[in-house]
Design an enzyme around this catalytic site. Structure first.
Site, short mmCIF file in Angstrom:
data_model
loop_
_atom_site.label_atom_id
_atom_site.label_comp_id
_atom_site.label_asym_id
_atom_site.label_seq_id
_atom_site.Cartn_x
_atom_site.Cartn_y
_atom_site.Cartn_z
N SER A 1 0.83 -1.21 0.00
CA SER A 1 0.00 0.00 0.00
C SER A 1 0.85 1.24 0.00
O SER A 1 1.98 1.25 0.48
CB SER A 1 -0.88 0.00 1.24
OG SER A 1 -0.04 0.05 2.38
N LYS A 2 0.24 2.27 -0.54
CA LYS A 2 0.89 3.57 -0.68
C LYS A 2 1.48 4.09 0.63
O LYS A 2 2.52 4.71 0.65
CB LYS A 2 -0.19 4.56 -1.13
CG LYS A 2 0.14 5.27 -2.44
CD LYS A 2 -0.78 6.44 -2.63
CE LYS A 2 -1.85 6.08 -3.65
NZ LYS A 2 -2.77 7.10 -4.03
N ARG A 3 0.75 3.86 1.71
CA ARG A 3 1.18 4.40 3.00
C ARG A 3 2.49 3.80 3.46
O ARG A 3 3.25 4.41 4.17
CB ARG A 3 0.09 4.15 4.05
CG ARG A 3 -0.82 5.34 4.25
CD ARG A 3 -1.75 5.15 5.42
NE ARG A 3 -2.34 3.82 5.47
CZ ARG A 3 -2.18 2.97 6.48
NH1 ARG A 3 -1.45 3.31 7.51
NH2 ARG A 3 -2.76 1.79 6.44
N LYS A 4 2.73 2.56 3.06
CA LYS A 4 3.90 1.86 3.60
C LYS A 4 5.01 1.63 2.60
O LYS A 4 6.12 1.25 2.96
CB LYS A 4 3.46 0.53 4.21
CG LYS A 4 2.50 0.75 5.34
CD LYS A 4 2.04 -0.53 5.98
CE LYS A 4 1.02 -0.20 7.07
NZ LYS A 4 0.17 -1.33 7.40
#
Ligand code: GLU
Length: 503
Positions: free
Chosen positions: A254-257
């Site tokens: 995911s983008k966040r990680k």
């Protein structure tokens, strides 16, 4: 006769091109390649709410950048086009109605309010949400009346109430689903747009796709697809679900990680070879344990049965290591060409390069690629070759002992009599050097001659020279530096620092 192997990726243009698209494309391409088949690109843009302008072009550009080429696609056409679902809308409605006529699908006139109520009731009774089959039993007359009255409708697939649907996944074996748990999925929405399921199956069939190799996240859709193939009476493709790329906490990437945009990797100076090698390793290992390979080697030796399902963790450290290996293997001229935009971005070179700048960049790249992980890192670490104005670093309280020691040696070097003598002698030699360009061998000789003439240990001579030529306790080799920056700038650096520190 066996059908010709055809594989595909079918990304939706919903934002930046995703690293998962390249990963899946790579395996599809390799599978098609070893089976003398074809790989095609289809754009699944039926979901207008999620459509992002420019995203399709970015998908083309990033896959092209990686050399993940398709034989047919929206940009180049092909015998079973169009390859963009928004240009195929008429087709899906016809196929949905064909299923209604065959008794495999039905019109559903349930209003959004009724469906909301149903969901609420199911929730209150702790039942799994799903359509209750309300419109399955409408009579022909009822349906005709509603259609004539212009009532909005969707078309749903008639799922069998009993039995099982089995995916024979090449990598995972049989995955069994109870039909009673699968909803009567919508095929055609009220606005006449197809759902993903319908468009995907119709297109895979019409485009002659024989093997659907896609990410694990689609497994829950596959029984619906299998039921659709059955309803149409079409031959199913073989389904192969690749392991998902994961964050280090094992959640779906995911983008966040993690950076997930292919553009990010390109803009941050990863080589296509490095990124592809890394993506290949995510779910595949060569029999001989080889870790560094090219796309061509991967394609030539690919065996789908060697795919490992381990749930690969996306690890940028590993990617950096792999990318470094590819930077070291690459032809120096080519690597330099690729690095130029990164030097430009730092403001180290302008639009056009002089012959000497070109030489200098090649030398810099050659030196820094030994350790750097990306082209961007090469440019970032090359400041010493471009910045002529610097002073010795100040010693501060927070510095650790080693750092402080290094800097102290610079100050001691330029205050020491031998140090001053060495600097002055070196300046004399530089001024006497006949040309602006200083070949590497000559640069070496200028330094060793100075050392010899002074007749002291290298630390006593080179440390003060390092102080005035770079202002840094470690880093760039002096002979490389001199050869790279040339006579005039070397002299400029020496004189400037000599004036600044009274040498
Ligand atoms: N449009 C889907 C996606 O965005 C395609 C999934 C599939 O390969 O069936 O990935």
């Amino acid at each position: 006769m066996e059908r010709k192997v055809r594989t595909r990726v079918a990304p939706s243009p919903t934002g930046d091109p995703h690293v998962g698209t390249a990963y899946i494309a790579m395996f599809n391409i390799a599978f098609a390649h070893v089976n003398n088949g074809e790989f095609i690109l289809r754009i699944e843009d039926t979901d207008q709410n999620r459509y992002t302008e420019g995203s399709e072009q970015m998908i083309f550009d990033s896959l092209n950048w990686l050399g993940l080429n398709w034989a047919e696609g929206p940009d180049i056409g092909g015998p079973v086009g169009p390859y963009r679902q928004s240009e195929r809308f008429g087709i899906y409605g016809d196929y949905a109605r064909m299923l209604v006529e065959k008794g495999e699908a039905y019109y559903c006139f349930c209003t959004p309010e009724r469906l909301d109520n149903l969901r609420e009731r199911q929730k209150a009774m702790k039942k799994a949400p799903g359509y209750d089959g309300h419109c399955r039993s409408l009579t022909k007359e009822e349906i005709e009346a509603k259609l004539a009255a212009g009532e909005p409708y969707v078309i749903r697939l008639k799922m069998p109430y009993e039995g099982e649907t089995v995916i024979h996944d090449r990598l995972r074996g049989d995955i069994v689903f109870e039909n009673s748990k699968i909803d009567d999925q919508v095929l055609l929405k009220a606005d006449g747009f197809p759902t993903y399921h319908l468009a995907n199956v119709v297109d895979d069939h019409l485009m002659g796709i024989t093997h659907v190799i896609r990410a694990e996240e689609w497994i829950s859709s596959t029984p619906k697809h299998i039921q659709l193939y059955k309803a149409f009476g079409w031959e199913q493709p073989e389904f192969i679900h690749m392991p998902l790329l994961r964050n280090s906490d094992r959640t779906k990437i995911s983008k966040r990680k993690n950076p997930v945009s292919l553009n990010w990797y390109r803009d941050n100076g990863y080589l296509k070879e490095g990124l592809l090698n890394f993506l290949g390793l995510m779910a595949y290992s060569f029999k001989d344990g080889k870790e560094i390979f090219s796309l061509q080697e991967f394609k030539d030796t690919f065996n789908i049965d060697n795919v490992s399902l381990g749930g690969p963790v996306f690890d940028l450290v590993k990617l950096g290591w792999i990318n470094n290996q590819h930077m070291r293997m690459k032809d120096l001229k080519e690597l330099t060409d690729l690095a130029v935009p990164f030097f430009r971005e730092k403001g180290f070179v302008g639009e056009t390069l002089t012959e000497h700048e070109r030489y200098a960049l090649e030398r810099i790249v050659e030196i820094l690629r030994e350790h750097a992980h990306t082209l961007k890192e090469i440019a970032e670490e090359s400041e010493v070759y471009f910045k002529d104005e610097y002073t010795l670093p100040e010693i501060t309280e927070e510095m650790d002992k080693k750092e402080r020691k290094g800097i102290e040696r610079l100050y001691n070097g330029i205050q020491d009599e031998t140090g001053k003598k060495s600097i002055r002698l070196f300046l004399e030699k530089m001024e006497a050097f006949p040309t602006e360009d200083i070949p590497l061998e000559d640069a070496k000789k200028l330094l060793t001659d100075t050392l010899e003439e002074i007749g002291e240990g290298p630390g006593k001579v080179y440390m003060p020279l390092r102080a005035v030529l770079t202002g840094l306790p470690r880093g760039a080799d002096l002979y490389n530096l001199i050869s790279i920056i040339g006579k005039e700038r070397t002299i400029g650096r020496l004189k400037r620092m000599m004036a600044l520190y009274n040498i």
